[in-house]
Design an enzyme around this catalytic site. Structure first.
Site, PDB file in Angstrom:
ATOM      1  N   TYR A  68      -2.206   0.856   8.975  1.00 19.93           N
ATOM      2  CA  TYR A  68      -2.391   0.343   7.525  1.00 19.93           C
ATOM      3  C   TYR A  68      -2.528  -0.981   7.135  1.00 19.93           C
ATOM      4  CZ  TYR A  68       0.036   1.167   2.651  1.00 19.93           C
ATOM      5  OH  TYR A  68       0.187   0.830   1.434  1.00 19.93           O
ATOM      6  N   CYS A  69      -3.473  -1.092   6.222  1.00 18.98           N
ATOM      7  CA  CYS A  69      -3.939  -2.483   5.828  1.00 18.98           C
ATOM      8  C   CYS A  69      -4.178  -3.611   7.114  1.00 18.98           C
ATOM      9  CB  CYS A  69      -2.620  -3.139   5.107  1.00 18.98           C
ATOM     10  SG  CYS A  69      -2.837  -4.797   4.168  1.00 18.98           S
TER      11      CYS A  69
END
Length: 536
Positions: free
Chosen positions: A266-267
């Site tokens: 994530y990210c």
């Protein structure tokens, strides 16, 4: 990089005829009353001017029109600057919007009809309550977005049952307790960003991605990064890859007793995961199985050519200044990071709270995503400097073999493991078109999914949480742009989690009975959420 306003001003001065016309247009907008023909109306979703008084009261209606007309004209003229560098114009427009947002009439008591009406109706009680909120923020040294006293880790947040099965100097690995008698053979290893704490993936029971995956029969592991202090200033990007992500993958494989796992990033956690995937595909000889069978990227950039509004903060000068600051501190402080992200969306992240708390006298809200957002972490000097210079400024990850880690050139095109990639339509931190371009760098087949909402609520998107939920999904088209891809897709009502779980179930193997005892090499070290997540 020179001051963008200086560059824009110099470009206008070099074109005096166009400058005179621009001044004439500004004078017309500034002195017009806007009645009865409106100069400008508030954009849809601009709740600063949502109250009816902004439309029916002549004074407030004219004030709103002049403000919107003037600010929009100024911004358009900056973009239309003759002969100006495109990046300078974009940066100047970004900072102009900040000034315009700060001086919006809605931010001041005498020119905010809602605040005036509430003060009159409450006999001044709203102003008294607003003053008390201001005092609390002053004592806290921050504009508080959330009342964190309403939440407790392990009770309200990060409460999905599980155990810490690995702890090293960088991270804890949490394995969650199955809710079903059987789980899919291939476990999931979730890698959150280290710029915040992991429990964005495990908020309340209703908003927890972890709980949803466990309920769907998956064996779920999550990396919980340590909050680094000055002693960890030298912690590198490579350390996150190898002592963090790879160590977690190896532990999950051993505990589950399988050769491969499914990895989720994530990210910036996804950026690191993609880098590691490229490294592994270069390192492992043909025919040898990697520890990852297939993988998912959530709101992730590997191509930083267009990283969104954050580009206005990043230049050689700003990075050098941050490096000097981090050299003194050993890290970038959580509050310093938090304010940087707030300034990307000042109307919703700053001025909305000023108005609602100080002018309207409303209490600081208590919302789980805001409580997580306020629980920030520090960034170690070496890692943060690497990300700013090598990824944002040089964009080396997008270029084959431009980046080298532990003796291996990094080429995302060498990755052959199937990818599920998710972007969010209103994401201003990792713009969805850039996540699409990033996924296209991977050599493997990609299923791309675009979800409504933004960087957080677009990803933390449980089924049934909103009547407006929808997403678009389909194979990534390498010969088409993101816009062209979207034109070929039809929206699907509901949460993209349902599409993802179907995709995962088809790839994560048959069901098996989970082990009832700890693995001899990975003893249970304590209950979730562990100790690292509690470090301030």
């Amino acid at each position: 990089m020179p001051n963008p306003f200086v560059q824009v001003a110099a470009a206008w001065l070099a074109h005096p005829v166009e400058l005179a016309r621009a001044w004439q247009e500004l004078a017309t907008v500034s002195w017009a009353t806007g009645m009865p023909s409106p100069l400008a109306e508030a954009a849809e979703g601009d709740d600063r001017f949502a109250d009816e008084a902004w439309r029916v009261h002549p004074f407030f209606h004219g004030l709103m029109q002049q403000y919107l007309g003037l600010t929009r004209t100024l911004e358009r003229q900056i973009y239309d600057t003759p002969g100006a560098d495109e990046r300078a114009a974009r940066n100047a427009a970004f900072w102009l919007r900040h000034w315009c947002n700060a001086f919006a009439p809605s931010n001041f008591l005498p020119t905010n009809p809602v605040a005036l009406r509430r003060a009159f109706e409450s006999g001044g009680a709203s102003l008294r309550a607003g003053y008390q909120e201001w005092l609390r923020d002053l004592l806290a040294g921050d504009l508080r977005m959330v009342d964190r006293t309403r939440f407790e880790l392990g009770r309200d947040l990060a409460a999905t049952p599980g155990r810490v099965v690995l702890r090293n100097a960088m991270m804890e690995l949490i394995q969650y307790t199955p809710l079903n008698a059987q789980v899919h053979a291939v476990p999931l290893v979730l890698v959150p960003p280290w710029i915040n704490k992991y429990y964005i993936l495990d908020l309340t029971q209703q908003q927890s991605m972890v709980r949803h995956l466990v309920a769907q029969g998956f064996d779920v592991f999550v990396v919980s990064w340590k909050n680094p202090g000055s002693a960890m200033a030298g912690l590198s990007f490579e350390d996150h890859l190898f002592d963090g992500i790879l160590a977690a993958l190896e532990a999950a494989r051993a505990i589950a007793g399988v050769p491969q796992v499914h990895a989720v990033g994530y990210c910036i956690g996804g950026t690191a995961l993609a880098t590691l995937m490229a490294w592994l595909n270069r390192r492992y000889p043909p025919g040898r199985e990697l520890p990852v069978a297939h993988w998912t990227l959530l709101a992730t950039l590997t191509d930083f050519a267009r990283p969104g509004d954050i580009a206005s903060f990043i230049s050689e000068e700003s990075v050098a200044w941050l490096e000097e600051l981090m050299a003194r501190q050993g890290f970038l402080d959580a509050q310093q990071i938090g304010w940087s992200f707030r300034m990307l969306r000042p109307n919703t992240q700053v001025w909305r709270y000023v108005v609602h708390k100080y002018l309207l006298g409303e209490a600081t809200p208590a919302m789980a995503p805001l409580a997580w957002n306020a629980d920030g972490t520090r960034q170690p000097r070496a890692t943060h400097a690497f990300c700013l210079r090598e990824l944002y400024l040089a964009n080396k990850l997008a270029r084959p073999d431009a980046l080298e880690l532990r003796g291996q050139p990094i080429d995302l095109g060498r990755i052959r493991q199937e990818l599920y990639a998710v972007g969010a339509l209103a994401d201003h931190i990792t713009p969805w078109r850039s996540t699409y371009c990033s996924a296209a760098l991977v050599g493997a087949p990609v299923r791309y999914v675009l979800t409504a909402s933004g960087h957080i609520l677009g990803i933390i998107n449980p089924p049934g949480s909103s009547a407006k939920q929808q997403y678009w999904a389909g194979p990534l088209l390498r010969d088409a742009s993101a816009k062209e891809w979207l034109a070929t897709r039809e929206p699907v009502a509901g949460s993209w989690w349902e599409d993802w779980c179907t995709w995962l179930a088809q790839r994560c193997g048959a069901l098996r009975v989970p082990a009832a005892q700890a693995h001899p090499d990975y003893p249970w070290l304590g209950d979730a959420p562990g100790i690292y997540v509690r470090e301030s």
